[in-house]
Design a protein around this motif. Structure first.
Motif, mmCIF file in Angstrom:
data_model
loop_
_atom_site.group_PDB
_atom_site.id
_atom_site.type_symbol
_atom_site.label_atom_id
_atom_site.label_comp_id
_atom_site.label_asym_id
_atom_site.label_seq_id
_atom_site.Cartn_x
_atom_site.Cartn_y
_atom_site.Cartn_z
ATOM 1 N N GLN A 157 -2.926 -9.628 22.690
ATOM 2 C CA GLN A 157 -1.688 -8.350 23.974
ATOM 3 C C GLN A 157 -0.976 -9.640 23.953
ATOM 4 O O GLN A 157 -1.441 -10.699 23.896
ATOM 5 N N HIS A 158 0.122 -9.293 24.547
ATOM 6 C CA HIS A 158 1.261 -10.419 25.283
ATOM 7 C C HIS A 158 2.417 -9.667 25.644
ATOM 8 O O HIS A 158 2.685 -7.760 25.960
ATOM 9 N N SER A 159 2.374 -9.850 26.764
ATOM 10 C CA SER A 159 3.400 -9.840 27.963
ATOM 11 C C SER A 159 4.919 -10.914 27.600
ATOM 12 O O SER A 159 4.990 -11.456 26.585
ATOM 13 N N ALA A 160 5.907 -10.940 27.844
ATOM 14 C CA ALA A 160 7.606 -11.526 28.427
ATOM 15 C C ALA A 160 7.070 -13.110 28.286
ATOM 16 O O ALA A 160 8.021 -13.791 27.746
ATOM 17 N N GLN A 161 5.721 -13.202 29.738
ATOM 18 C CA GLN A 161 5.657 -14.630 29.249
ATOM 19 C C GLN A 161 4.746 -15.389 28.706
ATOM 20 O O GLN A 161 4.029 -16.732 28.374
ATOM 21 N N GLU A 162 3.240 -14.681 28.030
ATOM 22 C CA GLU A 162 1.952 -14.534 28.174
ATOM 23 C C GLU A 162 2.053 -14.307 26.735
ATOM 24 O O GLU A 162 2.523 -12.640 26.734
ATOM 25 N N VAL A 163 0.759 -14.563 26.300
ATOM 26 C CA VAL A 163 0.550 -13.814 25.504
ATOM 27 C C VAL A 163 -1.088 -14.519 24.964
ATOM 28 O O VAL A 163 -1.814 -15.465 25.321
ATOM 29 N N THR A 164 -1.882 -13.430 24.807
ATOM 30 C CA THR A 164 -3.342 -13.876 24.898
ATOM 31 C C THR A 164 -3.660 -12.622 24.062
ATOM 32 O O THR A 164 -4.016 -12.279 22.707
ATOM 33 N N VAL A 165 -5.403 -13.640 23.018
ATOM 34 C CA VAL A 165 -6.844 -13.945 22.313
ATOM 35 C C VAL A 165 -7.610 -13.009 22.924
ATOM 36 O O VAL A 165 -8.210 -14.484 23.045
ATOM 37 N N THR A 166 -8.122 -11.893 22.397
ATOM 38 C CA THR A 166 -10.299 -12.396 22.887
ATOM 39 C C THR A 166 -10.845 -11.450 21.106
ATOM 40 O O THR A 166 -10.731 -10.863 20.853
ATOM 41 N N TYR A 167 -11.789 -12.468 21.334
ATOM 42 C CA TYR A 167 -12.354 -11.995 20.607
ATOM 43 C C TYR A 167 -14.336 -12.427 21.288
ATOM 44 O O TYR A 167 -14.748 -13.295 21.591
#
Length: 946
Positions: free
Chosen positions: A319-329
């Motif tokens: 998932q990502h926003s304008a400023q940050e991307v996150t990866v969950t697993y």
């Protein structure tokens, strides 16, 4: 038993490995099972952006292994941390215990073969229980070099930052110069403190950066180790990030055109919550010249970019926003626990592609996701300390959620608050789970909180004995301290670099401090220096400083003195502050005009006064002597010494140099050591007096009967021309005739002096034409002009440079001299592409003019000679006087280097053997010019002799 000599390894992108076996003991490989043979236990695989080479745990359980990479000359370079960070290699074990070598496809020592890149490695192995069972195998791996639809690629790796930039197609032709001895590339380097320097390509390579410039694909690739002093830290959307700024420029491209090799690499945050792991990274879209558009977000698993379908199957949620991307697993997809140890099965990286709308270019960023600790659900707190090439990773826990960190000590002695230790460069993170938390401190090497000591060579030892102070829920203090001191040895010492230079009245050193200045003390000669206390000019610019010492300073020592000039010396060094051992040292010699230290009298006396020959307090000036130890100083005052003697005493030697006789003596000093032995110090001064050889008979008679010499002659009254090649840019000493032919390197400066020997102050010498020939014949058709019609020859990239002649003790009449310098060249046969290795001779057609009266005679204008814009008539009524004068022979030292440079089609100064038609035309012109000169000579009243 080992298989065939050549075998193919299949990977996701078809990696080919070719093996050459070089055993030190022939029984090792052929007579043992295949698990004991390297070729049966090594494989290669081409990943998306890297080459993976793997040696099995089975083999490593039996053998110790060293891996080297080979360059295109066949030399082996052992993989070690500093080389890995500089050149794009990563060497570590995976969770199975296999040894993985990950190689960037832009790494050093990868070479193009067609459309593939080739890497050759050497594996040396030795059996753990029997050192006599050892050997070495050589393997070659190839991968297809894919052309990506991006202009810029940034790889944020564990130990370095790699930036690859596509050069605009119209300028790719200039890239092939990058491997020349004189590279046209230079770089604008910014330091975190705001200072800026411009450096050349050798500086980049000397200072630990990796640099590849590929003319085939048009890429510039730069690798910057995290430990480099140009790397700073700043926050990007509240994420600590590593940042540096560097621009590449090319001297032959458009003015103002720069290639931005800067990069920002954010630190990755990893959180372990329940059964899941969440990785967060800020989105970096720099450098951008306009609006940006995100194109792709993705994941690489073990260096291979996976599809969306694979991500879904593995449980990756991106998932990502304008400023940050996150990866969950899920933890179970990548983590398992072995004896309370966290093991990661796969190496993960985040991929981000975006477009700069201003120039329509695509940019690719690959961020390495580091391994972080996710522990099982139990509360048995303990310290876990690991060291890597970047710093110490210190973790304590698990601890209750209500514990608050009050202070932290890295060395076990000095404690810092969280704000203070963060300001000192440490990164403190609280990793919270549902029922517990961990304290993680990353203490980067080179920061003040991490103890460091020098252990020799280029190695430092870092250490930590961490301790934490907690406040618990009852607001009582609880201190925990690690019982063991952890150390990490790192080859990261960059020694200072000392570069000397000469000014009009100064000797200066530009000193690059390196990265370990706390280990050294700075010395001038034998004295440790506090620069502010000695009257020096000192300018500190962060990573480097300038030190200048004036010619009046007692720390500038005399090395050589003539009646016209003096050579002064300044020596500086860095020494180990503990042992006193010299680490680096340098001495700079500079030539200055005379200060009256040496007088060569008309009676044959040499008077040397107020000489400075020692800055060491251990030297007793009263112990000084000339070559004859019985000849001591005539006066010693205020650390200065004087000598007076005649040229036929005190061990003075005589040498003949052309038309001059030179008398030479030397002052030296001795130091008495504590064990009463005497050793010579390096402090010596050469004294030189020069007289005309025509006075030699009078000299011998005068010396024999009167113990003295005549005064130096001023001139002989008849015109005699001389063309001398000088030893130095100060034009103080010519090469004597007996030293010819002299040897020079290609593009070495040749300092040329043309003179007329006469005591007539009313005449002036001008240069009409000067040229070089293959052989001694000035009319040779194989010639190259350096001066044409009194001006520099405009057809050569390396222009002739004129030098104004000022009066000195040797030069009484400056109008009788002309000086210039040219770059050394040679001639090449373009059909055979071989050097014509005869000696080069220089010739000048000169004009002797009357410098007083004005006339319309254009030959005496001297328009291109500095300070000589006037016109004058000929020295005699029937016209100006002409002559041709030649030098001795000059040989080129390195034929291979000269051929490479001269055959370069982009070098304006390349010399071509002319065609048959061109030879005839050139010969006809020179025959015509020769007879014209002879005709003018016949009309002159007074001929010029050479």
């Amino acid at each position: 038993m080992c298989k065939t000599m050549n075998r193919q390894m299949e990977g996701s992108m078809n990696s080919l490995v070719t093996r050459y076996w070089v055993p030190s003991n022939p029984r090792v490989c052929p007579q043992t099972p295949s698990i004991f043979c390297v070729s049966e236990n090594i494989q290669g695989q081409c990943l998306t952006d890297t080459l993976l080479i793997q040696i099995t745990k089975t083999f490593l359980d039996l053998y110790s292994v060293d891996i080297s990479v080979r360059d295109d000359q066949g030399s082996a370079h052992l993989l070690e941390p500093s080389l890995n960070a500089k050149c794009g290699y990563k060497l570590k074990k995976n969770y199975k215990g296999d040894l993985n070598l990950l190689v960037s496809l832009m790494a050093c020592h990868l070479y193009l073969e067609g459309e593939r890149v080739l890497l050759t490695i050497e594996v040396e192995y030795e059996q753990l229980r029997n050192s006599s069972l050892s050997g070495a195998d050589v393997f070659s791996f190839t991968c297809v070099q894919k052309a990506l639809a991006v202009k810029r690629k940034v790889f944020c790796e564990e130990e370095y930052i790699e930036v690859s930039l596509k050069v605009d197609i119209p300028f790719q032709a200039g890239l092939h110069h990058a491997q020349d001895q004189e590279s046209p590339w230079f770089f604008e380097v910014h330091y975190p403190d705001g200072s800026l320097i411009n450096v050349d390509q050798p500086w980049i390579l000397r200072n630990g950066f990796g640099l590849n410039i590929s003319s085939y694909y048009g890429w510039i690739t730069l690798r910057v180790p995290h430990s480099s002093p140009i790397v700073g830290k700043k926050d990007v959307f509240d994420y600590p990030s590593l940042v540096y700024t560097m621009m590449a420029k090319h001297e032959e491209l458009l003015i103002g055109l720069r290639y931005d090799l800067s990069a920002v690499c954010p630190e990755v945050q990893v959180r372990c919550a329940g059964a899941d792991v969440t990785v967060s990274v800020p989105i970096v879209r720099t450098p951008a010249s306009g609006e940006t558009v995100d194109l792709v977000f993705g994941i690489q698993v073990d260096g291979i970019t996976v599809s969306q379908t694979d991500m879904d199957e593995r449980g990756f949620l991106l998932q990502h926003s304008a400023q940050e991307v996150t990866v969950t697993y899920p933890k179970k997809n990548n983590i398992e626990y072995k004896l309370e140890e966290t093991v990661y099965r796969n190496q993960l990286s985040l991929v981000h592609m975006w477009r700069d709308q201003a120039d329509r270019s695509n940019n690719l960023v690959v961020i390495y996701l580091p391994v972080e600790s996710c522990h099982p659900d139990d509360l048995n707190p303990e310290f876990t300390v690991t060291g890597n090439e970047m710093g110490f990773n210190i973790t304590y826990g698990p601890i209750p959620l209500d514990y608050i960190v009050s202070s932290i000590s890295i060395d076990g002695t000095i404690s810092y608050s969280l704000a203070d230790i963060t300001a000192q460069g440490a990164n403190v993170t609280m990793i919270k789970d549902v029922n517990f938390q961990y304290v993680n401190v990353f203490a980067k090497y080179g920061t003040p909180v991490v103890p460091r000591k020098y252990i020799g060579g280029t190695s430092s030892q870092y250490s930590t004995t961490p301790s934490f102070l907690f406040l618990n829920s009852e607001r009582t203090e609880e201190t925990v301290k690690e019982t063991e001191t952890h150390t990490y040895n790192r080859s990261d010492v960059v020694f200072p670099v000392l570069h000397g230079s000469c000014g009009d009245k100064w000797i200066c050193f530009n000193v690059s401090k390196g990265n370990a200045e706390e280990f050294w003390r700075f010395y001038v000669w034998e004295v440790p220096v506090i620069t502010s206390q000695r009257g020096y000019i000192y300018r500190d610019h962060g990573p480097n400083f300038w030190l200048c010492v004036g010619i009046q300073s007692p720390d500038l020592l005399h090395r050589s003195i003539t009646a016209d000039s003096r050579v002064m010396a300044l020596a500086v060094s860095f020494r180990d502050s503990v042992t006193g051992k010299t680490v680096v040292k340098a001495e700079q010699l500079c030539t200055f005009l005379t200060g009256g230290e040496l007088v060569c009298t008309a009676t044959g006396e040499m008077k040397a006064r107020a000489l400075r020959i020692s800055a060491s307090p251990a030297v007793d000036l009263h112990s000084l002597s000339l070559r004859d130890p019985r000849c001591g100083p005539s006066e010693v005052t205020d650390n200065l010494t004087s000598f007076e003697f005649t040229v036929n005493t005190c061990g003075t030697t005589k040498e003949v140099h052309g038309d001059y006789v030179v008398y030479d003596n030397e002052i030296s000093s001795k130091v008495t050591a504590k064990d009463n032995t005497t050793r010579h110090t390096p402090y010596k001064v050469t004294l030189l007096c020069q007289y005309l050889q025509t006075d030699q008979l009078s000299l011998e008679l005068f010396s024999k009967y009167k113990q003295s010499l005549p005064k130096p002659a001023l001139g002989q009254g008849e015109f005699k021309l001389s063309l001398d090649i000088m030893r130095d840019p100060g034009y103080t000493t010519p090469y004597p005739k007996e030293e010819f032919p002299i040897t020079k390197l290609l593009r070495d400066p040749l300092f040329v002096e043309v003179s007329v020997l006469s005591d007539d102050p009313g005449i002036e010498l001008f240069l009409k034409d000067c040229w070089g020939t293959l052989g001694a014949d000035p009319s040779s058709t194989l010639m190259w002009p350096v001066i044409k019609d009194s001006c520099e020859f405009k057809g050569d990239k390396y222009k002739t440079v004129f030098h104004q002649v000022k009066p000195t003790r040797r030069v009484q009449l400056p109008g009788h001299y002309k000086r210039f310098d040219v770059k050394m060249f040679t001639f090449v046969d373009m059909q055979s592409k071989q050097l014509l290795d005869k000696e080069i001779y220089f010739h000048c057609a000169v004009i002797i003019c009357d410098g007083q009266a004005l006339s319309s005679d254009q030959a005496c204008s001297g328009a291109c000679i500095p300070g000589k814009q006037r016109k004058g008539r000929g020295a005699w009524s029937l016209g100006v006087q002409h002559g041709v004068v030649s030098s001795g022979g000059i040989s080129l030292q390195s034929s291979a280097d000269a051929a490479t440079s001269l055959l370069d089609p982009d070098t304006p100064s390349w010399l071509i053997i002319v065609s048959a038609t061109g030879l005839l035309a050139c010969l006809a012109f020179m025959v015509y010019a020769y007879w014209r000169l002879k005709l003018k000579k016949r009309n002159s009243n007074k001929p010029v002799t050479t």
